[in-house]
Design a protein around this motif. Structure first.
Motif, PDB file in Angstrom:
ATOM      1  N   GLN A   1     -14.975 -58.684 -53.124  1.00 52.27           N
ATOM      2  CA  GLN A   1     -16.337 -58.258 -52.808  1.00 52.27           C
ATOM      3  C   GLN A   1     -16.381 -56.776 -52.459  1.00 52.27           C
ATOM      4  OE1 GLN A   1     -18.137 -59.240 -48.883  1.00 52.27           O
ATOM      5  NE2 GLN A   1     -19.643 -60.416 -50.046  1.00 52.27           N
ATOM      6  N   VAL A   2     -15.291 -56.274 -51.875  1.00 47.57           N
ATOM      7  CA  VAL A   2     -15.213 -54.893 -51.403  1.00 47.57           C
ATOM      8  C   VAL A   2     -13.967 -54.223 -51.969  1.00 47.57           C
ATOM      9  CG1 VAL A   2     -14.835 -53.463 -49.350  1.00 47.57           C
ATOM     10  CG2 VAL A   2     -16.475 -55.339 -49.267  1.00 47.57           C
ATOM     11  N   ASN A   3     -14.103 -52.974 -52.376  1.00 46.57           N
ATOM     12  CA  ASN A   3     -12.957 -52.135 -52.729  1.00 46.57           C
ATOM     13  C   ASN A   3     -12.903 -50.992 -51.725  1.00 46.57           C
ATOM     14  OD1 ASN A   3     -13.831 -52.668 -56.129  1.00 46.57           O
ATOM     15  ND2 ASN A   3     -12.109 -53.601 -55.099  1.00 46.57           N
ATOM     16  N   VAL A   4     -11.878 -51.007 -50.896  1.00 45.54           N
ATOM     17  CA  VAL A   4     -11.774 -50.043 -49.794  1.00 45.54           C
ATOM     18  C   VAL A   4     -11.291 -48.691 -50.314  1.00 45.54           C
ATOM     19  CG1 VAL A   4     -10.737 -49.579 -47.549  1.00 45.54           C
ATOM     20  CG2 VAL A   4     -11.281 -51.937 -48.210  1.00 45.54           C
ATOM     21  N   ASP A   5     -11.912 -47.633 -49.831  1.00 48.61           N
ATOM     22  CA  ASP A   5     -11.541 -46.272 -50.210  1.00 48.61           C
ATOM     23  C   ASP A   5     -10.515 -45.728 -49.215  1.00 48.61           C
ATOM     24  OD1 ASP A   5     -11.321 -43.670 -51.035  1.00 48.61           O
ATOM     25  OD2 ASP A   5     -13.390 -43.103 -50.563  1.00 48.61           O
ATOM     26  N   HIS A   6      -9.268 -45.567 -49.678  1.00 48.14           N
ATOM     27  CA  HIS A   6      -8.192 -45.039 -48.823  1.00 48.14           C
ATOM     28  C   HIS A   6      -7.821 -43.607 -49.218  1.00 48.14           C
ATOM     29  CE1 HIS A   6      -7.471 -48.936 -46.945  1.00 48.14           C
ATOM     30  NE2 HIS A   6      -7.436 -49.499 -48.140  1.00 48.14           N
ATOM     31  N   SER A   7      -8.701 -42.903 -49.904  1.00 49.65           N
ATOM     32  CA  SER A   7      -8.360 -41.579 -50.435  1.00 49.65           C
ATOM     33  C   SER A   7      -8.076 -40.559 -49.332  1.00 49.65           C
ATOM     34  CB  SER A   7      -9.471 -41.071 -51.349  1.00 49.65           C
ATOM     35  OG  SER A   7     -10.712 -41.008 -50.667  1.00 49.65           O
ATOM     36  N   GLU A   8      -8.768 -40.669 -48.183  1.00 48.25           N
ATOM     37  CA  GLU A   8      -8.509 -39.736 -47.078  1.00 48.25           C
ATOM     38  C   GLU A   8      -7.074 -39.879 -46.568  1.00 48.25           C
ATOM     39  OE1 GLU A   8     -12.479 -39.232 -44.478  1.00 48.25           O
ATOM     40  OE2 GLU A   8     -11.930 -41.329 -44.827  1.00 48.25           O
ATOM     41  N   TRP A   9      -6.628 -41.107 -46.415  1.00 46.84           N
ATOM     42  CA  TRP A   9      -5.266 -41.376 -45.951  1.00 46.84           C
ATOM     43  C   TRP A   9      -4.257 -40.937 -47.001  1.00 46.84           C
ATOM     44  CZ3 TRP A   9      -2.324 -41.562 -42.092  1.00 46.84           C
ATOM     45  CH2 TRP A   9      -1.189 -42.367 -41.997  1.00 46.84           C
ATOM     46  N   ASP A  10      -4.577 -41.171 -48.268  1.00 42.09           N
ATOM     47  CA  ASP A  10      -3.690 -40.777 -49.355  1.00 42.09           C
ATOM     48  C   ASP A  10      -3.440 -39.264 -49.325  1.00 42.09           C
ATOM     49  OD1 ASP A  10      -2.430 -41.786 -52.026  1.00 42.09           O
ATOM     50  OD2 ASP A  10      -3.578 -40.013 -52.629  1.00 42.09           O
ATOM     51  N   ALA A  11      -4.499 -38.490 -49.124  1.00 39.89           N
ATOM     52  CA  ALA A  11      -4.369 -37.031 -49.086  1.00 39.89           C
ATOM     53  C   ALA A  11      -3.514 -36.584 -47.906  1.00 39.89           C
ATOM     54  CB  ALA A  11      -5.751 -36.386 -49.014  1.00 39.89           C
ATOM     55  N   LEU A  12      -3.690 -37.211 -46.757  1.00 35.69           N
ATOM     56  CA  LEU A  12      -2.905 -36.853 -45.575  1.00 35.69           C
ATOM     57  C   LEU A  12      -1.425 -37.189 -45.767  1.00 35.69           C
ATOM     58  CD1 LEU A  12      -5.348 -38.036 -42.772  1.00 35.69           C
ATOM     59  CD2 LEU A  12      -4.538 -35.694 -43.108  1.00 35.69           C
ATOM     60  N   LEU A  13      -1.146 -38.334 -46.349  1.00 35.10           N
ATOM     61  CA  LEU A  13       0.242 -38.728 -46.580  1.00 35.10           C
ATOM     62  C   LEU A  13       0.931 -37.782 -47.566  1.00 35.10           C
ATOM     63  CD1 LEU A  13      -0.272 -42.592 -46.808  1.00 35.10           C
ATOM     64  CD2 LEU A  13       0.951 -41.373 -45.002  1.00 35.10           C
ATOM     65  N   LYS A  14       0.247 -37.439 -48.620  1.00 29.42           N
ATOM     66  CA  LYS A  14       0.830 -36.523 -49.611  1.00 29.42           C
ATOM     67  C   LYS A  14       1.117 -35.156 -48.988  1.00 29.42           C
ATOM     68  CE  LYS A  14      -0.825 -38.395 -54.022  1.00 29.42           C
ATOM     69  NZ  LYS A  14      -1.008 -39.789 -53.607  1.00 29.42           N
ATOM     70  N   LYS A  15       0.325 -34.778 -48.004  1.00 29.77           N
ATOM     71  CA  LYS A  15       0.462 -33.472 -47.372  1.00 29.77           C
ATOM     72  C   LYS A  15       1.527 -33.453 -46.285  1.00 29.77           C
ATOM     73  CE  LYS A  15      -2.480 -29.921 -45.195  1.00 29.77           C
ATOM     74  NZ  LYS A  15      -3.870 -29.622 -44.736  1.00 29.77           N
ATOM     75  N   HIS A  16       1.687 -34.568 -45.546  1.00 30.79           N
ATOM     76  CA  HIS A  16       2.500 -34.524 -44.329  1.00 30.79           C
ATOM     77  C   HIS A  16       3.701 -35.477 -44.327  1.00 30.79           C
ATOM     78  CE1 HIS A  16      -0.434 -31.873 -42.613  1.00 30.79           C
ATOM     79  NE2 HIS A  16      -1.399 -32.774 -42.670  1.00 30.79           N
ATOM     80  N   VAL A  17       3.971 -36.157 -45.427  1.00 30.05           N
ATOM     81  CA  VAL A  17       5.141 -37.041 -45.522  1.00 30.05           C
ATOM     82  C   VAL A  17       5.957 -36.622 -46.729  1.00 30.05           C
ATOM     83  CG1 VAL A  17       5.947 -39.420 -45.762  1.00 30.05           C
ATOM     84  CG2 VAL A  17       3.845 -38.939 -44.482  1.00 30.05           C
ATOM     85  N   ASN A  18       7.267 -36.418 -46.533  1.00 29.90           N
ATOM     86  CA  ASN A  18       8.088 -36.019 -47.666  1.00 29.90           C
ATOM     87  C   ASN A  18       8.627 -37.245 -48.417  1.00 29.90           C
ATOM     88  OD1 ASN A  18      10.339 -36.947 -46.205  1.00 29.90           O
ATOM     89  ND2 ASN A  18      10.931 -34.908 -45.518  1.00 29.90           N
ATOM     90  N   LYS A  19       9.324 -37.004 -49.508  1.00 30.09           N
ATOM     91  CA  LYS A  19       9.789 -38.091 -50.364  1.00 30.09           C
ATOM     92  C   LYS A  19      10.787 -38.998 -49.658  1.00 30.09           C
ATOM     93  CE  LYS A  19       7.387 -37.358 -54.047  1.00 30.09           C
ATOM     94  NZ  LYS A  19       6.365 -38.357 -54.462  1.00 30.09           N
ATOM     95  N   ALA A  20      11.448 -38.482 -48.615  1.00 26.34           N
ATOM     96  CA  ALA A  20      12.388 -39.295 -47.846  1.00 26.34           C
ATOM     97  C   ALA A  20      11.686 -40.138 -46.793  1.00 26.34           C
ATOM     98  CB  ALA A  20      13.442 -38.406 -47.180  1.00 26.34           C
ATOM     99  N   GLY A  21      10.375 -39.940 -46.648  1.00 28.10           N
ATOM    100  CA  GLY A  21       9.606 -40.734 -45.692  1.00 28.10           C
ATOM    101  C   GLY A  21       9.509 -40.143 -44.306  1.00 28.10           C
ATOM    102  N   PHE A  22      10.010 -38.922 -44.119  1.00 27.74           N
ATOM    103  CA  PHE A  22       9.928 -38.296 -42.807  1.00 27.74           C
ATOM    104  C   PHE A  22       8.580 -37.590 -42.640  1.00 27.74           C
ATOM    105  CE2 PHE A  22      14.524 -38.698 -43.410  1.00 27.74           C
ATOM    106  CZ  PHE A  22      14.856 -39.332 -42.223  1.00 27.74           C
ATOM    107  N   VAL A  23       8.111 -37.557 -41.397  1.00 33.25           N
ATOM    108  CA  VAL A  23       6.728 -37.184 -41.118  1.00 33.25           C
ATOM    109  C   VAL A  23       6.642 -35.833 -40.409  1.00 33.25           C
ATOM    110  CG1 VAL A  23       4.595 -37.922 -39.986  1.00 33.25           C
ATOM    111  CG2 VAL A  23       6.179 -39.639 -40.896  1.00 33.25           C
ATOM    112  N   ASP A  24       5.708 -35.025 -40.856  1.00 34.13           N
ATOM    113  CA  ASP A  24       5.400 -33.754 -40.198  1.00 34.13           C
ATOM    114  C   ASP A  24       4.281 -34.021 -39.189  1.00 34.13           C
ATOM    115  OD1 ASP A  24       4.802 -31.199 -39.409  1.00 34.13           O
ATOM    116  OD2 ASP A  24       3.978 -30.556 -41.345  1.00 34.13           O
TER     117      ASP A  24
END
Length: 262
Positions: free
Chosen positions: A50-73
């Motif tokens: 019934q609903v398709n949730v928009d997670h694009s804001e979170w996606d942008a933050l993860l791409k910006k602040h998480v590296n490929k090894a999974g470590f967080v800035d």
């Protein structure tokens, strides 16, 4: 004597209420959240909800602040606090219900767990470990449709009831020994492939020491053994490059709770 007895009864009653509250927060209840079970093989799709949730804001933050090894800035996340708050408000605007597909529910709950874990760290930053934060997993601070959930209740009372053990490699508890934080948001349209990716990566990573006859596994497999039934070695072998002998004795590595900071 009667006064002593009365005091003991009151003490036991209060202790019982505190214990019940702790159990509820730690995760033995879903706090009324819908928990559809994965039936058979999970397919990625947005077409059955019934609903398709928009997670694009979170996606942008993860791409910006998480590296490929999974470590967080986390410092970078702090600078983007307004963007994170905006996504948390987006999550709060949704009301999960039985008309959501299992794919949408899984993506929503996984992203909610991960986003609020980052939020928790930021509210207590700097910290060396999530375990240094009082009640990190038991305090109910996650608002979903009028209920307040803890990280523990979201994991144990909701996600673990959905019959999808790969969630253990998708949710991240901000610690070195946790599965890495994926640098993209989970979505219903990619959920099966994303869960396969993180499961493969975790099982074949240095978080485990897999050998044919003397495997030493992450303690995640000790914490949640029953989720990988009927046989832990059989489950590992579905993903592992090295296959475990069915009769091998499995031991578990110590868990490193140090913060997963870049």
């Amino acid at each position: 004597m009667k006064l002593i007895l009365k005091f003991l009864i009151i003490t036991i009653t209060v202790s019982g209420l505190q214990s019940c509250a702790l159990i509820g927060a730690a995760g033995l209840t879903s706090q009324g959240q819908p928990t559809k079970k994965v039936d058979g093989d999970l397919m990625s799709t947005t077409a059955n909800s019934q609903v398709n949730v928009d997670h694009s804001e979170w996606d942008a933050l993860l791409k910006k602040h998480v590296n490929k090894a999974g470590f967080v800035d986390y410092k970078g996340f702090k600078n983007d606090r307004a963007a994170l708050d905006s996504y948390l408000n987006t999550l709060q605007s949704y009301k999960p219900n039985s008309n959501w597909s299992v794919q949408e529910l899984l993506a929503y709950y996984i992203n909610t767990y991960n986003a609020y874990t980052v939020d928790l760290i930021l509210r207590n930053y700097p910290t060396n470990s999530i375990q240094d934060i009082n009640g990190a997993f038991t305090n109910a601070f996650i608002p979903i449709d009028g209920s307040m959930l803890s990280l523990g209740s979201l994991e144990n009372g909701v996600l673990r009831k959905m019959n999808e053990p790969r969630i253990h490699f998708a949710i991240n508890c901000a610690s070195y020994s946790c599965p890495k934080l994926l640098d993209e948001a989970y979505t219903a349209g990619k959920i099966n492939e994303q869960l396969d990716l993180v499961t493969n990566e975790f099982i074949n990573s240095d978080k485990n020491e897999i050998s044919e006859n003397a495997p030493k596994l992450s303690k995640i497999f000790s914490f949640y053994t029953k989720d990988f039934e009927p046989n832990l070695a059989e489950y590992i072998n579905k993903y592992s490059d090295t296959k475990i002998n069915p009769n091998a004795e499995i031991t578990f590595k110590e868990y490193n709770w140090d913060l997963n900071e870049q």
